[in-house]
Design an enzyme around this catalytic site. Structure first.
Site, PDB file in Angstrom:
ATOM      1  N   LYS A 118       9.912  23.819  25.643  1.00  0.00           N
ATOM      2  CA  LYS A 118       9.249  23.310  24.248  1.00  0.00           C
ATOM      3  C   LYS A 118       8.770  24.159  23.397  1.00  0.00           C
ATOM      4  O   LYS A 118       8.721  25.333  23.861  1.00  0.00           O
ATOM      5  CB  LYS A 118       7.891  22.693  24.956  1.00  0.00           C
ATOM      6  CG  LYS A 118       7.243  21.680  24.058  1.00  0.00           C
ATOM      7  CD  LYS A 118       7.942  20.389  24.246  1.00  0.00           C
ATOM      8  CE  LYS A 118       7.442  19.379  24.161  1.00  0.00           C
ATOM      9  NZ  LYS A 118       8.121  17.850  24.730  1.00  0.00           N
TER      10      LYS A 118
HETATM   11  N1  GLU Z   1      10.234  15.671  22.836  1.00  0.00           N
HETATM   12  C1  GLU Z   1      10.921  14.702  23.686  1.00  0.00           C
HETATM   13  C2  GLU Z   1      10.227  14.729  25.115  1.00  0.00           C
HETATM   14  O1  GLU Z   1       9.188  15.317  25.406  1.00  0.00           O
HETATM   15  C3  GLU Z   1      12.253  14.828  23.490  1.00  0.00           C
HETATM   16  C4  GLU Z   1      12.835  15.957  23.932  1.00  0.00           C
HETATM   17  C5  GLU Z   1      14.463  16.214  23.726  1.00  0.00           C
HETATM   18  O2  GLU Z   1      15.093  15.048  23.341  1.00  0.00           O
HETATM   19  O3  GLU Z   1      14.935  17.074  24.215  1.00  0.00           O
HETATM   20  O4  GLU Z   1      10.676  14.229  25.868  1.00  0.00           O
END
Ligand code: GLU
Length: 429
Positions: A118
């Site tokens: 993240k």
């Molecule tokens: N931000 C989204 C999540 O928390 C998508 C992450 C992604 O597609 O890599 O799952």
């Protein structure tokens, strides 16, 4: 044995529910269920890489501002690290680390070959112009150039970012390496290799999981009364799709405030209204204003918290009247509150299952890009639905087999798969 992270994270304020401590508690519970060794728990509770970069930018008024940009790669055991990039004032390294860990379990639970990551910058994007946001995104990306890539770590949109930021990231990365690399990010615009269906994917996933839970109770979405906290990319899409399937969306809220209509809101009209009012829904005709706190405690069949974490806590859990809660946001129900709800028989559909639609379609986007073959929207939605429904049934089966909550079942599946891969790969050197 409890998870003992060695991370040099800033200390949380005592009154605050620390997202990283919560993530470690879920890991501990799953580890007990799986009877994991202390050493394995130690590896799984620590991220592989924690990166904080300085992001200096020039504001439009000529002033210089330095921001802190984070990227935490929690695990690359199952494949490249994967996860969104968040622009929100509440971003901290602790929060990003917690969310990176959740991505690891989410990807493993969905059976897609990724680890978790993240990223985030503590800004309120509404207070920056588009050109400032572009400078922030490009500088942040170039600081991370050696740490991201289609087989290393693949960012995606998250709260406060969208396809627009992904296009800037893709371009910055590509210019740095000297050729176009669409696979470095997912959630891109269609023009540079994005996937049909990606924008609605997280909301669609929420709808699929809620529909599956209702089907297990012998019900459909038809006539079901639903309250949704959040009307952005996730809450808005979930509202549109559940409304289209016959549900009554009786209340919706955003950070500007909420609205309620006993007989259900006209969601397509509300979406158009929000698009014309800088995403505010306050003042929509035929609806009464309500606060975010009131929305959470409304009598309804399904409550969908699709905004921030820690919305349902020990302080308001006793007022919750919904029969099903679908965690469309990451961590909207605290561990303590979850236990109270489960004891009362409320079905809590955990975040790593309920909101996995986004990363699942990110995976499908990456697969399409790597194979230079692009699918129509129907195919994307079908493939996504298959993966979501498979994971839902696995979670239900695990929960029944062990007599544990859906959340613990989901974590046990996710953590168990990563732990197994770790054992099979062995330790290097
Ligand atoms: N931000 C989204 C999540 O928390 C998508 C992450 C992604 O597609 O890599 O799952």
């Amino acid at each position: 044995m409890v998870a003992t992270p060695i991370l040099p994270l800033e200390a949380p304020s005592p009154a605050h529910i620390c997202p990283f401590d919560q993530a470690c508690s879920y890991l501990d519970q799953a580890a007990r269920e799986l009877k994991l060794d202390a050493g394995i728990i130690d590896i799984l509770s620590n991220p592989t890489k924690v990166i904080t970069v300085s992001v200096p930018i020039r504001r439009d008024n000529g002033e210089l501002q330095v921001l802190a940009g984070h990227r935490v790669q929690h695990s690359d055991i199952l494949g490249p690290c994967k996860g969104g990039t968040r622009y929100h004032p509440a971003v901290t390294l602790r929060e990003v680390s917690a969310l990176a860990m959740l991505m690891t379990w989410k990807c493993a639970l969905m059976g897609i070959p990724y680890g978790g990551a993240k990223g985030g910058i503590a800004i309120d994007p509404k207070r920056y112009s588009v050109t400032e946001l572009e400078r922030i995104t490009r500088r942040y990306t170039s600081e991370l150039i050696k740490d991201i890539g289609p087989s290393v770590d693949i960012p995606a949109p998250d709260m406060g970012t969208s396809a627009r930021e992904m296009a800037w990231m893709m371009d910055t990365y590509s210019m740095n390496v000297g050729h176009a690399v669409p696979g470095v990010v997912t959630g891109k615009p269609l023009s540079i290799g994005g996937s049909l269906g990606r924008e609605m994917a997280t909301g669609r996933g929420v709808m699929i999981i809620v529909r599956s839970a209702l089907a297990d109770l012998g019900k459909s979405l038809e006539g079901i009364r639903i309250a949704i906290q959040g009307f952005g990319n996730v809450g808005g899409a979930a509202a549109l799709l559940m409304h289209a399937a016959g549900a009554k969306i009786i209340a919706v809220s955003t950070s500007y405030g909420g609205i309620f209509a006993e007989d259900g809101l006209d969601i397509p009209a509300l979406k158009a209204y929000a698009d014309n009012n800088r995403r505010s829904i306050v003042g929509f005709s035929g609806a009464e204003p309500i606060s975010n706190a009131e929305l959470l405690t409304l009598p309804c069949d399904v409550l969908v918290p699709a905004a921030l974490e820690n919305q349902i806590t020990k302080d308001n859990v006793h007022q919750i009247k919904a029969h099903i809660i679908a965690e469309a946001a990451n961590g909207p129900v605290t561990l303590e509150a979850s236990e109270v709800l489960e004891a009362k028989g409320v079905i809590v559909l955990p975040d790593i299952l309920a909101n996995a639609g986004g990363v699942v379609v990110s995976y499908l986007e990456w697969v399409q890009g790597l194979s230079y073959l692009f699918w129509d929207e129907e195919r994307v939605n079908q493939e996504m639905e298959q993966l979501m429904v498979r994971a839902y049934h696995q979670v239900i089966a695990k929960s029944r087999e062990r007599g544990i909550s859906l959340r613990l079942a989901a974590y046990t599946l996710g953590v168990g798969r990563v732990a197994q891969a770790l054992k099979d790969r062995g330790l290097y050197p």
